[in-house]
Design a protein around this motif. Structure first.
Motif, mmCIF file in Angstrom:
data_model
loop_
_atom_site.group_PDB
_atom_site.id
_atom_site.type_symbol
_atom_site.label_atom_id
_atom_site.label_comp_id
_atom_site.label_asym_id
_atom_site.label_seq_id
_atom_site.Cartn_x
_atom_site.Cartn_y
_atom_site.Cartn_z
ATOM 1 N N TYR A 30 82.548 -19.073 55.390
ATOM 2 C CA TYR A 30 81.820 -20.307 55.032
ATOM 3 C C TYR A 30 80.750 -20.700 56.044
ATOM 4 N N LEU A 47 83.016 -13.805 49.992
ATOM 5 C CA LEU A 47 83.093 -14.897 49.026
ATOM 6 C C LEU A 47 82.950 -16.214 49.765
ATOM 7 N N GLY A 49 83.933 -19.208 49.159
ATOM 8 C CA GLY A 49 84.865 -19.768 48.181
ATOM 9 C C GLY A 49 84.899 -21.287 48.241
ATOM 10 N N ASP A 50 85.321 -21.864 47.117
ATOM 11 C CA ASP A 50 85.496 -23.326 47.151
ATOM 12 C C ASP A 50 86.771 -23.686 47.928
ATOM 13 N N ASP A 89 81.208 -19.535 44.984
ATOM 14 C CA ASP A 89 81.959 -20.235 43.932
ATOM 15 C C ASP A 89 81.149 -21.386 43.356
ATOM 16 N N LYS A 119 80.596 -17.082 41.238
ATOM 17 C CA LYS A 119 81.937 -16.870 40.667
ATOM 18 C C LYS A 119 82.371 -18.152 39.986
ATOM 19 N N HIS A 143 87.296 -15.131 37.364
ATOM 20 C CA HIS A 143 88.488 -15.455 38.170
ATOM 21 C C HIS A 143 89.577 -15.909 37.200
ATOM 22 N N VAL A 186 88.250 -11.599 39.817
ATOM 23 C CA VAL A 186 89.347 -11.882 40.744
ATOM 24 C C VAL A 186 90.600 -12.161 39.915
ATOM 25 N N ILE A 209 94.349 -11.004 44.588
ATOM 26 C CA ILE A 209 94.919 -11.814 45.684
ATOM 27 C C ILE A 209 96.301 -12.209 45.171
HETATM 28 O O1 KIV Z 1 87.937 -20.041 46.869
HETATM 29 C C1 KIV Z 1 88.550 -19.013 47.194
HETATM 30 O O2 KIV Z 1 88.865 -18.779 48.361
HETATM 31 C C2 KIV Z 1 88.925 -18.071 46.144
HETATM 32 C C3 KIV Z 1 89.769 -16.901 46.553
HETATM 33 C C4 KIV Z 1 91.164 -17.322 46.749
HETATM 34 C C5 KIV Z 1 89.655 -15.790 45.599
HETATM 35 O O3 KIV Z 1 88.583 -18.254 45.022
#
Ligand code: KIV
Length: 270
Positions: A30, A47, A49-50, A89, A119, A143, A186, A209
């Protein structure tokens, strides 16, 4: 068989990896500094990710994080990354139920962060949004399984699709996402046998995961695998380090040195 090192991972590279059976490595990140370390280690996919909502902002769920905050994280990561494919995300509330909003959110991510793909969570319910995003030339990762943005519907973070009805829907959704043109999916916290069946059936990579070993790649949250986040220990998590203790120890040593006037010493001043 391992192919020669690629200088930039693209969605096509991932497709080729699936075809030749080379596993895909993916981690969340991040910020700039962490992204630089991970990219230099040759991770295939990063990723944004959120999960930033949990591990960076301290919220209990992924729901509160905003599109502006995701763009801030993604653009920080993009300033560091040279090789990995960077996927961002779409946060909760920016794509569900309105394909025009899904497209606008994705365009903002691509334009303002310079990332490589988006994603989103869900199956048939979000196909219209996926179609629209893809029509603008933006690669989409799906996902399925445990989709944390739906925590208020599920009520818990337990393993998903253990019963036939949910497993059948997930299998059909995976085929729909692949047919729609997603470049990868995912699969989160589902039985290994179901993940294997999806992986054998669809022609795009699956990234697991908590979905067993018979998928095309694996993803973990970086704070979990480095042991920065100590509160989260699901069965699927392998911890590669105990960074929480290491960092705490370093900070304690610094405090000791400051209090005892050991820091700075003569070589550390002008
Ligand atoms: O936001 C995230 O970290 C995810 C992963 C768990 C795949 O979507």
């Amino acid at each position: 068989m391992k192919a020669p090192r690629v200088t930039k991972v693209t969605t096509h590279v991932l497709q080729e990896m699936k075809l030749r059976g080379e596993k895909i490595s993916m981690l969340t990140t991040y910020d700039f500094s962490m992204a630089r370390i991970i990219d230099s280690a040759d991770i295939d996919v990063i990723l944004v990710g959120d999960s930033a909502s949990n591990v960076m902002a301290g919220y209990k769920t992924t729901l509160p994080i905003t599109l502006n905050e995701m763009i801030y994280h993604a653009s920080s990561v993009m300033r560091a990354v040279k090789r990995a494919l960077v996927v961002v995300d779409l946060p909760f509330g920016t794509y569900q139920g309105n394909s025009r909003e899904a497209l606008n959110s994705s365009i903002r991510i691509m334009k303002e962060s310079n990332a490589n793909a988006v994603k989103l969570e869900g199956g048939s319910e979000v196909i219209e949004s996926i179609d629209r995003i893809l029509s603008a030339g933006i690669p989409v990762m799906g996902h399925l399984g445990l989709t944390p943005q739906s925590i208020n519907k599920f009520g818990t973070y337990v393993v998903r699709a253990t019963q036939d009805e949910e497993a059948d829907k997930l299998f059909e959704d995976a085929k729909k996402l692949a047919d729609a043109g997603c470049f990868a999916i995912v699969l989160e916290k589902i039985p290994a046998a179901l993940a294997a069946k999806v992986t054998e059936t669809i022609n795009i990579p699956t990234i697991g995961i908590g979905a067993g070993s018979k998928v095309d790649g694996q993803v973990l949250v970086i704070h979990d695998m480095l042991g920065i986040n100590q509160e989260f220990s699901p069965r699927f998590l392998r911890r590669y380090h105990n960074l929480y203790e290491e960092m705490k120890g370093a900070v304690e040593a610094y405090i000791r040195d400051v209090k005892s006037c050991d820091f700075p010493n003569e070589r550390e001043q002008y």
